[in-house]
Design a protein around this motif. Structure first.
Motif, PDB file in Angstrom:
ATOM      1  N   LEU A 380       0.809  -1.210   0.000  1.00 25.63           N
ATOM      2  CA  LEU A 380       0.000   0.000   0.000  1.00 25.63           C
ATOM      3  C   LEU A 380       0.846   1.266   0.000  1.00 25.63           C
ATOM      4  O   LEU A 380       0.538   2.238  -0.695  1.00 25.63           O
ATOM      5  CB  LEU A 380      -0.928   0.016   1.225  1.00 25.63           C
ATOM      6  CG  LEU A 380      -1.936  -1.125   1.329  1.00 25.63           C
ATOM      7  CD1 LEU A 380      -2.693  -1.044   2.647  1.00 25.63           C
ATOM      8  CD2 LEU A 380      -2.916  -1.085   0.161  1.00 25.63           C
ATOM      9  N   ASP A 381       1.927   1.236   0.788  1.00 21.67           N
ATOM     10  CA  ASP A 381       2.692   2.474   0.948  1.00 21.67           C
ATOM     11  C   ASP A 381       3.910   2.185   1.806  1.00 21.67           C
ATOM     12  O   ASP A 381       4.055   1.100   2.379  1.00 21.67           O
ATOM     13  CB  ASP A 381       1.798   3.525   1.638  1.00 21.67           C
ATOM     14  CG  ASP A 381       2.232   4.953   1.344  1.00 21.67           C
ATOM     15  OD1 ASP A 381       3.294   5.132   0.710  1.00 21.67           O
ATOM     16  OD2 ASP A 381       1.506   5.873   1.745  1.00 21.67           O
ATOM     17  N   ARG A 382       4.782   3.174   1.890  1.00 17.58           N
ATOM     18  CA  ARG A 382       5.815   3.202   2.912  1.00 17.58           C
ATOM     19  C   ARG A 382       5.514   4.416   3.766  1.00 17.58           C
ATOM     20  O   ARG A 382       5.439   5.550   3.255  1.00 17.58           O
ATOM     21  CB  ARG A 382       7.213   3.285   2.300  1.00 17.58           C
ATOM     22  CG  ARG A 382       7.692   1.971   1.720  1.00 17.58           C
ATOM     23  CD  ARG A 382       9.218   1.876   1.704  1.00 17.58           C
ATOM     24  NE  ARG A 382       9.807   2.874   0.814  1.00 17.58           N
ATOM     25  CZ  ARG A 382      10.146   2.636  -0.445  1.00 17.58           C
ATOM     26  NH1 ARG A 382       9.902   1.461  -0.978  1.00 17.58           N
ATOM     27  NH2 ARG A 382      10.704   3.586  -1.177  1.00 17.58           N
ATOM     28  N   LEU A 421       6.490   4.583 -10.145  1.00 16.14           N
ATOM     29  CA  LEU A 421       6.418   5.900 -10.782  1.00 16.14           C
ATOM     30  C   LEU A 421       6.203   6.996  -9.747  1.00 16.14           C
ATOM     31  O   LEU A 421       6.809   8.081  -9.827  1.00 16.14           O
ATOM     32  CB  LEU A 421       5.276   5.918 -11.807  1.00 16.14           C
ATOM     33  CG  LEU A 421       5.434   4.978 -13.005  1.00 16.14           C
ATOM     34  CD1 LEU A 421       4.149   4.910 -13.810  1.00 16.14           C
ATOM     35  CD2 LEU A 421       6.596   5.447 -13.898  1.00 16.14           C
ATOM     36  N   TYR A 422       5.378   6.728  -8.777  1.00 14.56           N
ATOM     37  CA  TYR A 422       5.077   7.696  -7.724  1.00 14.56           C
ATOM     38  C   TYR A 422       6.340   8.025  -6.920  1.00 14.56           C
ATOM     39  O   TYR A 422       6.634   9.199  -6.653  1.00 14.56           O
ATOM     40  CB  TYR A 422       3.975   7.126  -6.838  1.00 14.56           C
ATOM     41  CG  TYR A 422       3.722   7.864  -5.550  1.00 14.56           C
ATOM     42  CD1 TYR A 422       2.972   9.042  -5.525  1.00 14.56           C
ATOM     43  CD2 TYR A 422       4.217   7.376  -4.339  1.00 14.56           C
ATOM     44  CE1 TYR A 422       2.726   9.709  -4.336  1.00 14.56           C
ATOM     45  CE2 TYR A 422       3.980   8.024  -3.149  1.00 14.56           C
ATOM     46  CZ  TYR A 422       3.228   9.192  -3.148  1.00 14.56           C
ATOM     47  OH  TYR A 422       2.979   9.848  -1.960  1.00 14.56           O
ATOM     48  N   HIS A 456      -1.419  17.204  -4.905  1.00 11.80           N
ATOM     49  CA  HIS A 456      -0.745  18.003  -3.877  1.00 11.80           C
ATOM     50  C   HIS A 456       0.726  18.210  -4.205  1.00 11.80           C
ATOM     51  O   HIS A 456       1.270  19.321  -4.092  1.00 11.80           O
ATOM     52  CB  HIS A 456      -0.900  17.320  -2.519  1.00 11.80           C
ATOM     53  CG  HIS A 456      -0.048  17.919  -1.448  1.00 11.80           C
ATOM     54  ND1 HIS A 456      -0.332  19.127  -0.838  1.00 11.80           N
ATOM     55  CD2 HIS A 456       1.125  17.478  -0.882  1.00 11.80           C
ATOM     56  CE1 HIS A 456       0.592  19.413   0.052  1.00 11.80           C
ATOM     57  NE2 HIS A 456       1.493  18.426   0.053  1.00 11.80           N
ATOM     58  N   PHE A 457       1.403  17.123  -4.609  1.00  8.30           N
ATOM     59  CA  PHE A 457       2.840  17.225  -4.874  1.00  8.30           C
ATOM     60  C   PHE A 457       3.144  18.056  -6.126  1.00  8.30           C
ATOM     61  O   PHE A 457       4.242  18.604  -6.261  1.00  8.30           O
ATOM     62  CB  PHE A 457       3.451  15.821  -5.010  1.00  8.30           C
ATOM     63  CG  PHE A 457       3.620  15.122  -3.685  1.00  8.30           C
ATOM     64  CD1 PHE A 457       4.107  15.800  -2.582  1.00  8.30           C
ATOM     65  CD2 PHE A 457       3.304  13.771  -3.558  1.00  8.30           C
ATOM     66  CE1 PHE A 457       4.273  15.151  -1.364  1.00  8.30           C
ATOM     67  CE2 PHE A 457       3.465  13.126  -2.351  1.00  8.30           C
ATOM     68  CZ  PHE A 457       3.941  13.810  -1.239  1.00  8.30           C
ATOM     69  N   ARG A 458       2.193  18.149  -7.049  1.00  9.12           N
ATOM     70  CA  ARG A 458       2.407  19.021  -8.210  1.00  9.12           C
ATOM     71  C   ARG A 458       2.465  20.488  -7.752  1.00  9.12           C
ATOM     72  O   ARG A 458       3.245  21.277  -8.285  1.00  9.12           O
ATOM     73  CB  ARG A 458       1.279  18.829  -9.220  1.00  9.12           C
ATOM     74  CG  ARG A 458       1.462  17.633 -10.147  1.00  9.12           C
ATOM     75  CD  ARG A 458       0.637  17.830 -11.415  1.00  9.12           C
ATOM     76  NE  ARG A 458       0.851  16.753 -12.361  1.00  9.12           N
ATOM     77  CZ  ARG A 458      -0.019  15.787 -12.620  1.00  9.12           C
ATOM     78  NH1 ARG A 458      -1.170  15.754 -11.965  1.00  9.12           N
ATOM     79  NH2 ARG A 458       0.253  14.861 -13.517  1.00  9.12           N
ATOM     80  N   TRP A 466      13.571  13.117  -1.279  1.00  8.10           N
ATOM     81  CA  TRP A 466      12.370  12.443  -0.764  1.00  8.10           C
ATOM     82  C   TRP A 466      12.451  10.945  -1.048  1.00  8.10           C
ATOM     83  O   TRP A 466      12.773  10.523  -2.149  1.00  8.10           O
ATOM     84  CB  TRP A 466      11.131  13.047  -1.446  1.00  8.10           C
ATOM     85  CG  TRP A 466       9.823  12.444  -1.012  1.00  8.10           C
ATOM     86  CD1 TRP A 466       9.300  12.427   0.234  1.00  8.10           C
ATOM     87  CD2 TRP A 466       8.877  11.775  -1.855  1.00  8.10           C
ATOM     88  NE1 TRP A 466       8.076  11.823   0.243  1.00  8.10           N
ATOM     89  CE2 TRP A 466       7.771  11.394  -1.027  1.00  8.10           C
ATOM     90  CE3 TRP A 466       8.820  11.490  -3.217  1.00  8.10           C
ATOM     91  CZ2 TRP A 466       6.662  10.731  -1.534  1.00  8.10           C
ATOM     92  CZ3 TRP A 466       7.717  10.830  -3.717  1.00  8.10           C
ATOM     93  CH2 TRP A 466       6.632  10.442  -2.872  1.00  8.10           C
ATOM     94  N   ASP A 467      12.170  10.122  -0.022  1.00  7.36           N
ATOM     95  CA  ASP A 467      12.292   8.672  -0.145  1.00  7.36           C
ATOM     96  C   ASP A 467      10.978   7.964  -0.428  1.00  7.36           C
ATOM     97  O   ASP A 467      10.887   6.738  -0.363  1.00  7.36           O
ATOM     98  CB  ASP A 467      12.905   8.092   1.134  1.00  7.36           C
ATOM     99  CG  ASP A 467      12.113   8.518   2.396  1.00  7.36           C
ATOM    100  OD1 ASP A 467      11.065   9.171   2.230  1.00  7.36           O
ATOM    101  OD2 ASP A 467      12.561   8.202   3.516  1.00  7.36           O
TER     102      ASP A 467
END
Length: 475
Positions: A380-382, A421-422, A456-458, A466-467
């Motif tokens: 799902l995520d880190r 990609l993210y 948001h990141f755009r 950023w990791d």
């Protein structure tokens, strides 16, 4: 001694007697084992001398009124004269059994040796092995007795030794039963409120291996919580709310115990459970994960039941994590509880709290994911949860390998590309793939979450270093 002339050869025969000058009569059988001849026939010449030639003749009576009837092992009413016949036949056949004075010492020695052996051995054996050992001891005693009877014409008392063996067996079994019952009661008293009865039975076999003192172990902990419980509780009366929670908690608890879990506590609508203590469980991660997946499946059935009763639909989030934690009886002098503590426990609680944000029912930590390789997971995520500096990967279990349909597996591969990609900050390609995935599953909260992050990141790009880790600032 008795001298018997046989063809001018005198043979000395002995009658072995005991300390009371008694002999053991070797009975051939019931009355009539020897031929009977009527005295009237002899006196009237109806019996020839040749018929009685070379025979030992005993003169006696068999009529009841003549008072020569005896009670013997082969008959309750037995002519006394035939007792003499059996004794004489035994002398001639040298078949009279003897019971020498030293036989009492031999019996005592046999009882002492067997008694000591069984007294020290039986308590150490399981009931089945103890029964077999007792049976072997009985057969040994019977074998020795028969051997002396057949080969040496000696009589060795049997009853006392056999009674001693049986008594020792019964005493051992009774003692073992009461000791085991006491140990089981102690184990039940200590752990019965936490673990299922079948685990208590396993623990009672070796009660000395379990303690409530604190220790450090690798274990798996599970937290589950009802989402939106406050809203649910406001719409029900206290009585209805109590009934609904009882009908929810009971099957959930049953599932946890079915998979060898230990109930730690109920925290309102939340359940905390752990695997790996007090009974060691090498597959604690698997059992916890299977329990969580079954809890979600059972919840779907409960929803239908709740709907028919007019109760609101409930959803739960489950967080699971594996790691080293402290387990034992903890608390204060006023109240103690058998529970787990540590960073691994806190992480499981945080994972449960973020299930709603990802729109999934179960989130497991990295260690749990590694411990169950035959389950298909979706990363799902880190994340970096509040209270921890080190980031962790989090996963959602999709099902057992080989049981997940092809559509889900294809969707999983696409999402793995999205994550790459993210994390590479390739927002355009990641967004395009997410839009494709959203067409496949329009209601998926996870895809919508990542689309919002990309937006948001755009506007506010992350640092160059950023990791790819998302930091939660709340619990």
């Amino acid at each position: 001694e008795l001298e018997v002339p046989t063809l001018d050869v005198r043979v000395k025969l002995k009658i072995p007697v005991d300390e009371n000058i008694s002999a053991l009569v070797p009975y051939r059988g019931k009355q009539g084992s020897f031929p009977y001849v009527s005295a009237t026939d002899v006196l009237h010449g109806r019996i020839s001398a040749q018929e009685l030639g070379g025979a030992i003749v005993l003169v006696g009576t068999t009529a009841p009124g003549l008072m020569d009837l005896r009670s013997t092992p082969v008959g309750a009413v037995y002519p006394g004269v035939e007792v003499h016949a059996n004794l004489i036949a035994g002398m001639l056949d040298r078949n009279i059994k003897q019971k020498p004075a030293f036989m009492m010492g031999a019996e005592i020695t046999e009882m002492l040796l067997l008694g000591l052996f069984l007294a020290f051995t039986l308590p150490l054996l399981s009931p089945v092995k103890a029964s077999l050992t007792t049976l072997a001891a009985l057969l040994l005693v019977i074998g020795i007795n028969l051997s002396l009877w057949q080969s040496a014409n000696m009589v060795m008392p049997l009853a006392a030794t056999m009674l001693m063996i049986i008594a020792l067996f019964m005493l051992s079994m009774s003692y073992g039963f009461f000791v085991e019952s006491r140990a089981k009661r102690q184990i039940t008293g200590l752990f019965g409120q936490y673990v299922p009865p079948e685990l208590v039975d396993e623990m009672s076999e070796n009660p000395g291996n379990f303690t409530m003192e604190g220790e450090s172990r690798e274990m798996t902990v599970l937290f589950s919580d009802v989402r939106g419980f406050t809203t649910i509780s406001e719409g029900l009366s206290p009585k209805e709310l109590s009934r609904m929670m009882n009908e929810y908690m009971t099957p959930m608890t049953r599932i946890i115990q079915k998979h060898r879990g230990t109930i730690d506590k109920y925290i309102g609508d939340a359940i905390m459970a752990f695997w790996g203590a007090p009974l060691a469980d090498p597959d604690h991660s698997r059992h916890a994960l299977l329990a969580a997946m079954e809890m979600q499946q059972t919840l779907m059935q409960l929803r239908e039941q709740f709907k028919t009763k007019g109760w609101p639909e409930i959803c739960i989030g489950v967080g699971i994590n594996t790691g080293t934690m402290s387990v034992g009886n903890m608390g204060s002098e006023f109240r103690m509880a058998y529970t787990v503590m540590g960073d691994a426990v806190n992480l499981a609680s945080r994972l449960e709290s973020i299930t709603k944000q990802y729109g999934v029912g179960i989130i497991v930590g990295e260690n749990t994911h590694k411990a169950v390789p035959d389950v298909v997971f979706r990363e799902l995520d880190r994340v970096r949860v509040k209270g921890k500096d080190e980031p962790v990967a989090i996963y959602e279990p999709l099902g057992a390998a080989g049981q997940v349909d092809k559509t889900t597996l294809d969707e999983l591969k696409l999402f793995q590309q999205v994550l790459k990609l993210y994390r590479a900050q390739d927002w355009d390609l990641a967004e395009m793939q997410l839009l494709n995935l959203q067409k496949l599953s329009p209601e998926c909260t996870l895809y919508r979450l990542y689309l919002e992050r990309i937006t948001h990141f755009r506007k506010s790009p992350p640092d160059v270093e950023w990791d790819g880790v998302f930091t939660f600032t709340t619990k």
